[in-house]
Design a protein around this motif. Structure first.
Motif, PDB file in Angstrom:
ATOM      1  N   GLU A   1       0.827  -1.203   0.000  1.00 36.36           N
ATOM      2  CA  GLU A   1       0.000   0.000   0.000  1.00 36.36           C
ATOM      3  C   GLU A   1       0.865   1.257   0.000  1.00 36.36           C
ATOM      4  N   ALA A   2       1.944   1.243   0.788  1.00 35.17           N
ATOM      5  CA  ALA A   2       2.856   2.388   0.854  1.00 35.17           C
ATOM      6  C   ALA A   2       3.538   2.625  -0.485  1.00 35.17           C
ATOM      7  N   THR A   3       3.886   1.553  -1.176  1.00 30.37           N
ATOM      8  CA  THR A   3       4.516   1.676  -2.496  1.00 30.37           C
ATOM      9  C   THR A   3       3.591   2.392  -3.465  1.00 30.37           C
ATOM     10  N   ARG A   4       2.299   2.045  -3.421  1.00 29.15           N
ATOM     11  CA  ARG A   4       1.314   2.687  -4.300  1.00 29.15           C
ATOM     12  C   ARG A   4       1.142   4.161  -3.940  1.00 29.15           C
ATOM     13  N   ILE A   5       1.007   4.449  -2.643  1.00 31.09           N
ATOM     14  CA  ILE A   5       0.789   5.830  -2.196  1.00 31.09           C
ATOM     15  C   ILE A   5       2.006   6.699  -2.516  1.00 31.09           C
ATOM     16  N   ALA A   6       3.198   6.189  -2.229  1.00 35.94           N
ATOM     17  CA  ALA A   6       4.421   6.949  -2.504  1.00 35.94           C
ATOM     18  C   ALA A   6       4.584   7.187  -4.004  1.00 35.94           C
ATOM     19  N   GLY A   7       4.264   6.159  -4.807  1.00 41.53           N
ATOM     20  CA  GLY A   7       4.388   6.292  -6.257  1.00 41.53           C
ATOM     21  C   GLY A   7       3.505   7.395  -6.803  1.00 41.53           C
ATOM     22  N   ASN A   8       2.317   7.550  -6.246  1.00 46.60           N
ATOM     23  CA  ASN A   8       1.409   8.618  -6.682  1.00 46.60           C
ATOM     24  C   ASN A   8       1.951  10.005  -6.360  1.00 46.60           C
ATOM     25  N   MET A   9       2.918  10.065  -5.452  1.00 45.56           N
ATOM     26  CA  MET A   9       3.536  11.334  -5.078  1.00 45.56           C
ATOM     27  C   MET A   9       4.899  11.525  -5.727  1.00 45.56           C
ATOM     28  N   GLY A  10       5.238  10.634  -6.641  1.00 44.76           N
ATOM     29  CA  GLY A  10       6.529  10.754  -7.327  1.00 44.76           C
ATOM     30  C   GLY A  10       7.694  10.213  -6.524  1.00 44.76           C
ATOM     31  N   ILE A  11       7.426   9.356  -5.552  1.00 42.67           N
ATOM     32  CA  ILE A  11       8.476   8.770  -4.714  1.00 42.67           C
ATOM     33  C   ILE A  11       8.575   7.277  -5.006  1.00 42.67           C
ATOM     34  N   LYS A  12       9.795   6.824  -5.233  1.00 43.45           N
ATOM     35  CA  LYS A  12      10.024   5.391  -5.408  1.00 43.45           C
ATOM     36  C   LYS A  12      10.381   4.782  -4.057  1.00 43.45           C
ATOM     37  N   LEU A  13       9.663   3.730  -3.673  1.00 42.25           N
ATOM     38  CA  LEU A  13       9.909   3.070  -2.396  1.00 42.25           C
ATOM     39  C   LEU A  13      10.774   1.834  -2.624  1.00 42.25           C
TER      40      LEU A  13
END
Length: 231
Positions: A184-196
């Motif tokens: 879930e964090a990977t998806r949320i971070a990706g939407n903000m331009g952050i690679k987890l």
């Protein structure tokens, strides 16, 4: 709703946030107790069992606030304190004793007390606080309370505010405990331009090497609540 604050010198913001959480939990507990009592307050003194997981100051402050709130509202109540001292055997003993002499309400402070309260007979209301997550509360029909952890989206929004140039964030986690949360964090971070960048660890022995590998690949580390990595 509590809002994270930038880290500053001193403990002011953290203390204020904790105080708001304590007040919220105390008000919920008092409300549940009042609703659970079928007789007018003057005719009946209810019994509350308070499960105190630890002797750390926040737990003592919460206990004092709970008692003060009940006194202010004029609710006659017999408060029985069970100090668990971070000992699971004490939690098990408390559960067995509650079955023999059940209270009208269980006020659980901390994860150990909350887990113990969740094992009580289903007709006893449970109010919990000072737990990082509320997962165990939402899975228990007769429990409610206040958690300390912020939603994932809020955490990454705050990260972007403090570190606007961050592009890659690392996290170490035990998949048995946090696989769904990391997805879930990977998806949320990706939407903000952050690679987890996530590294799995299965025991505390794996943590140093995982951290070393991430340190060469990421701009920041995200501290996910995980009993393996935070041991």
């Amino acid at each position: 709703m509590l809002r994270p604050e930038k880290k500053r010198c001193g403990a002011g913001p953290q203390v204020n946030a904790l105080r708001r959480i304590v007040i919220a939990a105390v008000l919920i507990a008092a409300g549940v107790l009042a609703a659970a009592s079928h007789l007018p307050a003057a005719e009946k003194a209810d019994k509350i069992i308070v499960l105190v997981s630890s002797s750390e100051p926040p737990f003592e402050e919460t206990l004092a606030g709970f008692r003060a709130s009940l006194a202010k509202q004029g609710i006659p109540v017999d408060v029985e304190i069970r100090r668990l001292n971070s000992d699971p055997s004490q939690a098990s003993l408390a559960v067995e004793q509650m079955k023999k002499n059940p209270p009208q309400l269980i006020f659980a402070m901390g994860s150990l007390g909350t887990d113990a309260a969740a094992r009580n007979p289903a007709d006893i209301p449970v109010v919990s606080c000072l737990v990082l997550r509320t997962d165990r509360l939402t899975a228990t029909a007769h429990a409610t309370g206040v958690g300390l952890e912020f939603p994932l989206k809020t955490q990454f929004e705050r990260l972007k505010t403090i570190l606007p140039r961050v592009r890659t964030v690392g996290v170490i986690y035990n998949p048995a405990e946090n696989e769904i949360r990391v997805e879930e964090a990977t998806r949320i971070a990706g939407n903000m331009g952050i690679k987890l960048e996530a590294r799995e660890v299965e025991s505390p022995r794996d943590v140093p090497s995982a951290l070393h590998a991430l340190s060469r690949r990421v701009d920041a580390l995200w501290g996910l609540a995980d009993t393996t990595t935070l041991s």
